[in-house]
Design a protein around this motif. Sequence first.
Motif, PDB file in Angstrom:
ATOM      1  N   ILE A  56     -22.878  26.644  23.683  1.00  0.00           N
ATOM      2  CA  ILE A  56     -21.801  26.585  24.684  1.00  0.00           C
ATOM      3  C   ILE A  56     -22.457  26.608  25.913  1.00  0.00           C
ATOM      4  O   ILE A  56     -23.868  26.954  26.364  1.00  0.00           O
ATOM      5  N   CYS A  57     -21.911  25.808  26.920  1.00  0.00           N
ATOM      6  CA  CYS A  57     -22.413  25.650  28.286  1.00  0.00           C
ATOM      7  C   CYS A  57     -21.232  25.458  29.344  1.00  0.00           C
ATOM      8  O   CYS A  57     -20.154  25.553  28.846  1.00  0.00           O
ATOM      9  N   ARG A  58     -21.609  25.778  30.363  1.00  0.00           N
ATOM     10  CA  ARG A  58     -20.579  25.532  31.634  1.00  0.00           C
ATOM     11  C   ARG A  58     -20.065  23.956  31.444  1.00  0.00           C
ATOM     12  O   ARG A  58     -20.717  23.114  31.163  1.00  0.00           O
ATOM     13  N   TRP A  59     -19.010  23.582  31.678  1.00  0.00           N
ATOM     14  CA  TRP A  59     -18.087  22.620  31.671  1.00  0.00           C
ATOM     15  C   TRP A  59     -18.862  21.573  32.790  1.00  0.00           C
ATOM     16  O   TRP A  59     -19.171  21.977  33.887  1.00  0.00           O
ATOM     17  N   THR A  60     -19.250  20.221  32.476  1.00  0.00           N
ATOM     18  CA  THR A  60     -19.590  19.365  33.156  1.00  0.00           C
ATOM     19  C   THR A  60     -19.415  18.118  32.235  1.00  0.00           C
ATOM     20  O   THR A  60     -19.199  18.083  31.138  1.00  0.00           O
ATOM     21  N   THR A  61     -19.263  17.086  33.354  1.00  0.00           N
ATOM     22  CA  THR A  61     -18.983  15.698  32.666  1.00  0.00           C
ATOM     23  C   THR A  61     -20.582  15.105  32.105  1.00  0.00           C
ATOM     24  O   THR A  61     -20.136  14.026  31.240  1.00  0.00           O
ATOM     25  N   ASP A  62     -21.380  15.814  32.387  1.00  0.00           N
ATOM     26  CA  ASP A  62     -22.794  15.231  31.947  1.00  0.00           C
ATOM     27  C   ASP A  62     -22.983  15.279  30.259  1.00  0.00           C
ATOM     28  O   ASP A  62     -23.504  14.424  29.596  1.00  0.00           O
ATOM     29  N   VAL A  63     -22.470  16.246  29.724  1.00  0.00           N
ATOM     30  CA  VAL A  63     -22.357  16.676  28.290  1.00  0.00           C
ATOM     31  C   VAL A  63     -21.403  15.815  27.711  1.00  0.00           C
ATOM     32  O   VAL A  63     -20.282  15.914  27.939  1.00  0.00           O
ATOM     33  N   GLU A  64     -22.081  15.107  26.862  1.00  0.00           N
ATOM     34  CA  GLU A  64     -21.217  14.067  25.799  1.00  0.00           C
ATOM     35  C   GLU A  64     -21.771  13.901  24.501  1.00  0.00           C
ATOM     36  O   GLU A  64     -23.074  13.979  24.424  1.00  0.00           O
ATOM     37  N   ARG A  65     -20.999  13.402  23.560  1.00  0.00           N
ATOM     38  CA  ARG A  65     -21.582  13.089  22.202  1.00  0.00           C
ATOM     39  C   ARG A  65     -22.766  11.922  22.405  1.00  0.00           C
ATOM     40  O   ARG A  65     -22.437  11.110  23.188  1.00  0.00           O
ATOM     41  N   GLY A  66     -23.786  12.239  21.510  1.00  0.00           N
ATOM     42  CA  GLY A  66     -24.830  11.093  21.353  1.00  0.00           C
ATOM     43  C   GLY A  66     -26.104  11.543  22.673  1.00  0.00           C
ATOM     44  O   GLY A  66     -26.797  10.991  22.167  1.00  0.00           O
ATOM     45  N   ARG A  67     -25.672  12.346  23.244  1.00  0.00           N
ATOM     46  CA  ARG A  67     -26.966  13.134  23.919  1.00  0.00           C
ATOM     47  C   ARG A  67     -27.478  14.437  23.200  1.00  0.00           C
ATOM     48  O   ARG A  67     -27.017  14.584  22.034  1.00  0.00           O
ATOM     49  N   ALA A  68     -28.462  15.023  23.743  1.00  0.00           N
ATOM     50  CA  ALA A  68     -29.089  16.127  22.974  1.00  0.00           C
ATOM     51  C   ALA A  68     -29.373  17.208  23.949  1.00  0.00           C
ATOM     52  O   ALA A  68     -29.498  16.799  25.297  1.00  0.00           O
ATOM     53  N   PHE A  69     -29.559  18.348  23.546  1.00  0.00           N
ATOM     54  CA  PHE A  69     -30.200  19.436  24.339  1.00  0.00           C
ATOM     55  C   PHE A  69     -31.590  19.721  23.722  1.00  0.00           C
ATOM     56  O   PHE A  69     -31.683  19.661  22.331  1.00  0.00           O
ATOM     57  N   ARG A  70     -32.604  19.664  24.635  1.00  0.00           N
ATOM     58  CA  ARG A  70     -34.104  20.034  24.189  1.00  0.00           C
ATOM     59  C   ARG A  70     -34.388  21.535  24.536  1.00  0.00           C
ATOM     60  O   ARG A  70     -34.156  22.064  25.693  1.00  0.00           O
ATOM     61  N   LEU A  71     -34.392  22.231  23.699  1.00  0.00           N
ATOM     62  CA  LEU A  71     -35.098  23.649  23.566  1.00  0.00           C
ATOM     63  C   LEU A  71     -36.813  23.964  23.375  1.00  0.00           C
ATOM     64  O   LEU A  71     -36.878  23.917  22.159  1.00  0.00           O
ATOM     65  N   GLY A  72     -37.368  23.523  24.133  1.00  0.00           N
ATOM     66  CA  GLY A  72     -38.775  23.508  23.931  1.00  0.00           C
ATOM     67  C   GLY A  72     -39.093  22.259  23.165  1.00  0.00           C
ATOM     68  O   GLY A  72     -38.539  21.328  23.155  1.00  0.00           O
ATOM     69  N   PRO A  73     -39.737  22.614  21.959  1.00  0.00           N
ATOM     70  CA  PRO A  73     -40.055  21.423  20.984  1.00  0.00           C
ATOM     71  C   PRO A  73     -38.590  21.124  20.241  1.00  0.00           C
ATOM     72  O   PRO A  73     -38.760  20.125  19.573  1.00  0.00           O
TER      73      PRO A  73
END
Length: 110
Positions: A67-84
């Motif tokens: 869950i994150c705040r709404w933004t146009t940058d977040v879309e299918r095919g991208r990824a979140f990186r949390l450390g490794p």
Amino acid sequence: MAPLFLDPALLRKRAVLEAADLTPDGAGGASATWRELRELSVHVEPVSVVARERFDRHEAVVTHRVICRWTTDVERGRAFRLGPRRLAILSVHDPDETGRFLVCRCEEQR
């Protein structure tokens, strides 16, 4: 319909939002190079672990809800990186259609 209550205080972890730059490998496939777009505050919840066989190997597929705040940058095919760890975004939706938050279904990549 009343807006969904999501506590902004849950967004405690910092994650890097990444986009894949695909380079053809000459054999019909492509290799991905991940490029950092921005940093976001997120809440991560593990959802499921499913065991499967792939190419005669046993694997575990781990899914998460991010869950994150709404933004146009977040879309299918991208990824979140949390450390490794990299969580590939499979779907994105606005849970109450108010433009406040996004809920992403993600799969952990190994």
